[in-house]
Design a protein around this motif. Structure first.
Motif, PDB file in Angstrom:
ATOM      1  N   ALA A  84       0.905  -1.153  -0.215  1.00 15.42           N
ATOM      2  CA  ALA A  84      -0.128  -0.169  -0.091  1.00 15.42           C
ATOM      3  C   ALA A  84       0.846   1.337  -0.054  1.00 15.42           C
ATOM      4  CB  ALA A  84      -0.858   0.098   1.248  1.00 15.42           C
ATOM      5  N   ALA A  85       1.929   1.058   0.892  1.00 12.97           N
ATOM      6  CA  ALA A  85       2.605   2.357   0.901  1.00 12.97           C
ATOM      7  C   ALA A  85       3.293   2.740  -0.331  1.00 12.97           C
ATOM      8  CB  ALA A  85       3.865   2.187   1.863  1.00 12.97           C
ATOM      9  N   SER A  86       3.850   1.512  -0.972  1.00 14.70           N
ATOM     10  CA  SER A  86       4.369   1.925  -2.340  1.00 14.70           C
ATOM     11  C   SER A  86       3.674   2.180  -3.356  1.00 14.70           C
ATOM     12  CB  SER A  86       5.081   0.373  -2.598  1.00 14.70           C
ATOM     13  OG  SER A  86       4.300  -0.472  -3.502  1.00 14.70           O
ATOM     14  N   LEU A  87       2.130   2.078  -3.142  1.00 17.09           N
ATOM     15  CA  LEU A  87       1.346   2.573  -4.209  1.00 17.09           C
ATOM     16  C   LEU A  87       0.922   3.716  -3.939  1.00 17.09           C
ATOM     17  CD1 LEU A  87      -0.558  -0.710  -4.865  1.00 17.09           C
ATOM     18  CD2 LEU A  87       1.297   0.465  -6.448  1.00 17.09           C
ATOM     19  N   GLY A  88       1.357   4.395  -2.668  1.00 20.94           N
ATOM     20  CA  GLY A  88       0.491   5.723  -2.435  1.00 20.94           C
ATOM     21  C   GLY A  88      -0.742   5.560  -1.562  1.00 20.94           C
ATOM     22  N   HIS A  89      -0.960   4.581  -1.028  1.00 22.51           N
ATOM     23  CA  HIS A  89      -2.169   4.316  -0.309  1.00 22.51           C
ATOM     24  C   HIS A  89      -2.084   3.984   1.225  1.00 22.51           C
ATOM     25  CE1 HIS A  89      -4.761   4.046  -3.878  1.00 22.51           C
ATOM     26  NE2 HIS A  89      -4.054   3.327  -4.172  1.00 22.51           N
ATOM     27  N   GLU A  90      -2.849   4.305   2.032  1.00 22.79           N
ATOM     28  CA  GLU A  90      -3.068   3.836   3.422  1.00 22.79           C
ATOM     29  C   GLU A  90      -3.410   2.279   3.501  1.00 22.79           C
ATOM     30  OE1 GLU A  90      -2.023   5.707   6.056  1.00 22.79           O
ATOM     31  OE2 GLU A  90      -1.796   7.384   4.682  1.00 22.79           O
ATOM     32  N   ASP A  91      -2.913   1.810   4.303  1.00 25.03           N
ATOM     33  CA  ASP A  91      -2.890   0.183   4.626  1.00 25.03           C
ATOM     34  C   ASP A  91      -4.497   0.147   4.440  1.00 25.03           C
ATOM     35  OD1 ASP A  91      -2.807  -2.546   5.112  1.00 25.03           O
ATOM     36  OD2 ASP A  91      -2.473  -2.111   7.308  1.00 25.03           O
ATOM     37  N   GLY A  92      -5.026  -0.917   3.946  1.00 23.21           N
ATOM     38  CA  GLY A  92      -6.546  -1.199   3.789  1.00 23.21           C
ATOM     39  C   GLY A  92      -7.094  -0.210   3.027  1.00 23.21           C
ATOM     40  N   GLN A  93      -6.577   0.603   2.096  1.00 27.39           N
ATOM     41  CA  GLN A  93      -7.217   1.262   1.318  1.00 27.39           C
ATOM     42  C   GLN A  93      -6.892   0.949  -0.108  1.00 27.39           C
ATOM     43  OE1 GLN A  93      -9.564   3.507   2.464  1.00 27.39           O
ATOM     44  NE2 GLN A  93      -9.254   2.445   4.259  1.00 27.39           N
ATOM     45  N   VAL A  94      -5.915   0.105  -0.426  1.00 26.74           N
ATOM     46  CA  VAL A  94      -5.723  -0.185  -1.774  1.00 26.74           C
ATOM     47  C   VAL A  94      -6.665  -1.003  -2.688  1.00 26.74           C
ATOM     48  CG1 VAL A  94      -3.995  -1.436  -3.360  1.00 26.74           C
ATOM     49  CG2 VAL A  94      -3.281  -0.693  -0.934  1.00 26.74           C
ATOM     50  N   PRO A  95      -7.188  -0.285  -3.987  1.00 27.67           N
ATOM     51  CA  PRO A  95      -8.125  -1.125  -4.644  1.00 27.67           C
ATOM     52  C   PRO A  95      -7.622  -2.583  -4.991  1.00 27.67           C
ATOM     53  CG  PRO A  95      -7.891   1.175  -5.237  1.00 27.67           C
ATOM     54  CD  PRO A  95      -6.788   0.959  -4.416  1.00 27.67           C
ATOM     55  N   ALA A  96      -8.610  -3.386  -5.189  1.00 27.81           N
ATOM     56  CA  ALA A  96      -8.382  -4.860  -5.399  1.00 27.81           C
ATOM     57  C   ALA A  96      -7.562  -4.760  -6.582  1.00 27.81           C
ATOM     58  CB  ALA A  96      -9.370  -5.666  -5.566  1.00 27.81           C
TER      59      ALA A  96
ATOM     60  N   SER B  83       3.823 -15.643  -1.773  1.00 29.06           N
ATOM     61  CA  SER B  83       2.535 -15.769  -1.047  1.00 29.06           C
ATOM     62  C   SER B  83       2.033 -14.298  -0.908  1.00 29.06           C
ATOM     63  CB  SER B  83       2.659 -16.224   0.159  1.00 29.06           C
ATOM     64  OG  SER B  83       1.325 -16.175   0.766  1.00 29.06           O
ATOM     65  N   ALA B  84       0.887 -14.040  -1.141  1.00 27.31           N
ATOM     66  CA  ALA B  84       0.152 -12.546  -1.311  1.00 27.31           C
ATOM     67  C   ALA B  84      -0.624 -12.185  -0.222  1.00 27.31           C
ATOM     68  CB  ALA B  84      -0.321 -12.273  -2.445  1.00 27.31           C
ATOM     69  N   ASP B  85      -0.443 -11.113   0.546  1.00 23.87           N
ATOM     70  CA  ASP B  85      -1.549 -10.552   1.763  1.00 23.87           C
ATOM     71  C   ASP B  85      -2.517  -9.974   0.762  1.00 23.87           C
ATOM     72  OD1 ASP B  85      -2.656  -9.409   3.657  1.00 23.87           O
ATOM     73  OD2 ASP B  85      -1.110  -8.577   4.872  1.00 23.87           O
ATOM     74  N   VAL B  86      -3.697 -10.564   0.877  1.00 19.62           N
ATOM     75  CA  VAL B  86      -4.779 -10.003   0.335  1.00 19.62           C
ATOM     76  C   VAL B  86      -5.855  -9.630   1.185  1.00 19.62           C
ATOM     77  CG1 VAL B  86      -4.417 -10.759  -2.105  1.00 19.62           C
ATOM     78  CG2 VAL B  86      -5.771 -12.161  -0.459  1.00 19.62           C
TER      79      VAL B  86
ATOM     80  N   THR C  95       7.290 -13.924   9.283  1.00 21.67           N
ATOM     81  CA  THR C  95       7.044 -12.751   8.405  1.00 21.67           C
ATOM     82  C   THR C  95       7.372 -11.466   9.343  1.00 21.67           C
ATOM     83  OG1 THR C  95       4.743 -12.749   8.592  1.00 21.67           O
ATOM     84  CG2 THR C  95       5.709 -14.157   6.823  1.00 21.67           C
ATOM     85  N   PHE C  96       7.449 -10.272   8.373  1.00 24.05           N
ATOM     86  CA  PHE C  96       7.757  -8.932   9.039  1.00 24.05           C
ATOM     87  C   PHE C  96       6.766  -7.967   8.818  1.00 24.05           C
ATOM     88  CE2 PHE C  96      11.487 -11.639   7.986  1.00 24.05           C
ATOM     89  CZ  PHE C  96      12.067 -11.638   9.202  1.00 24.05           C
ATOM     90  N   GLY C  97       5.553  -8.287   7.896  1.00 28.72           N
ATOM     91  CA  GLY C  97       4.689  -7.173   7.677  1.00 28.72           C
ATOM     92  C   GLY C  97       5.387  -6.209   7.057  1.00 28.72           C
ATOM     93  N   PRO C  98       4.844  -4.917   7.296  1.00 30.00           N
ATOM     94  CA  PRO C  98       5.625  -3.657   6.587  1.00 30.00           C
ATOM     95  C   PRO C  98       6.958  -3.430   7.030  1.00 30.00           C
ATOM     96  CG  PRO C  98       3.798  -3.051   7.997  1.00 30.00           C
ATOM     97  CD  PRO C  98       4.072  -4.393   8.221  1.00 30.00           C
ATOM     98  N   GLY C  99       7.472  -4.146   8.180  1.00 40.54           N
ATOM     99  CA  GLY C  99       8.800  -3.635   8.752  1.00 40.54           C
ATOM    100  C   GLY C  99      10.026  -3.471   7.634  1.00 40.54           C
ATOM    101  N   LEU C 100      10.117  -4.222   6.865  1.00 42.20           N
ATOM    102  CA  LEU C 100      11.115  -4.061   5.839  1.00 42.20           C
ATOM    103  C   LEU C 100      11.019  -2.699   5.238  1.00 42.20           C
ATOM    104  CD1 LEU C 100      11.761  -7.876   5.241  1.00 42.20           C
ATOM    105  CD2 LEU C 100      13.421  -6.114   6.229  1.00 42.20           C
ATOM    106  N   GLN C 101       9.844  -2.721   4.685  1.00 43.05           N
ATOM    107  CA  GLN C 101       9.615  -1.534   3.733  1.00 43.05           C
ATOM    108  C   GLN C 101       9.434  -0.218   4.622  1.00 43.05           C
ATOM    109  OE1 GLN C 101       6.554   0.447   4.059  1.00 43.05           O
ATOM    110  NE2 GLN C 101       7.330   1.943   2.577  1.00 43.05           N
ATOM    111  N   ARG C 102       9.276  -0.287   5.881  1.00 38.65           N
ATOM    112  CA  ARG C 102       9.382   1.032   6.686  1.00 38.65           C
ATOM    113  C   ARG C 102      11.029   1.315   6.964  1.00 38.65           C
ATOM    114  NH1 ARG C 102       4.005  -0.099  10.308  1.00 38.65           N
ATOM    115  NH2 ARG C 102       2.748   0.369   8.428  1.00 38.65           N
TER     116      ARG C 102
END
Length: 239
Positions: free
Chosen positions: A50-62, A81-84, A217-224
């Protein structure tokens, strides 16, 4: 052996202290870094993507999320594997079809919405439909959100996990579970357990594995953390 079979096999016959460590790529470039480092598989984090796409978590269109996952899958040869999140309101068959179109071999599926836990039996029935539609083509990681929704005891997490495993989940993810709760969760849950880890503090993946974690897994930890590093680099350019 298919990539889905390879991914599933990585979760089994692991010894304590040697969990499967799955970095979370947020785009194709980060996925390549993790694959080149030798990790056997990857697991995307919805918040990082979501952060990479410019959205808040939970706000990314499918459509954007599935497109992002497809780019990550195309960039590497290892299983992804994908977190959907909660499945975006898609019917199980359509959700499975969309996931398979990306090339993903697994998925995370949450059991809460807007901070409210779903009815566990209804959610288990939905997971069973996902399992039936996917067959063995997807590894289903069922997230258990009791701890993030304010519950501190392990019993509710174990009860939900038991229902989800019976429904066909390959793995359960009691997100937010404190490390000290892992032995009780391990004792009460059949099959693989996903545990979230921090990237810069807290127990190491090996320590979490010794307490009962099958995969880390690390959630968004690595991206942050990468974003913080980039800020430091940029700050240096202005001196």
């Amino acid at each position: 052996m298919s990539k889905a079979d390879m991914f599933r096999a990585l979760h089994h016959h692991r010894v304590p202290g040697d969990p499967l460590v799955l970095p979370g790529p947020w785009d194709a470039a980060s996925a390549r870094v993790f694959a080149e480092a030798g990790f056997p598989a990857l697991a995307t984090p919805s918040a990082g993507v979501a952060a990479s796409l410019g959205h808040e978590d939970g706000q990314v269109p499918a459509d954007e999320m599935f497109a992002a996952v497809a780019r990550i899958v195309r960039a590497v040869d290892v299983p992804v594997s994908a977190d959907v999140e909660g499945g975006y309101g898609l019917a199980p068959k359509e959700l499975v079809e969309r996931l398979l179109e990306t090339g993903a071999v697994g998925c995370n599926l949450e059991d809460s919405e807007d901070g409210v836990l779903k009815d566990p039996r209804a959610h288990a029935d939905w997971l069973a439909e996902v399992r039936a539609a996917a067959g063995d083509r997807l590894f289903v990681n069922a997230r258990v959100d009791t701890f993030t929704c304010g519950m501190t005891e392990t019993d509710p997490a174990v009860e939900r996990a038991t229902l989800y495993v019976a429904a066909g989940a390959d793995c359960v993810y009691p997100i937010g579970a404190p490390p000290e709760a892992l032995p009780l969760l391990r004792a009460g849950i059949q099959g693989p357990i996903n545990v979230g880890a921090l990237t810069d503090e807290g127990p190491s993946p090996a320590e979490l594995g010794a307490r009962g974690a099958t995969r880390i897994t690390f959630g968004p930890g690595l991206q942050r953390r990468a974003t913080r590093a980039l800020r430091e680099i940029v700050a240096g350019l202005r001196r």
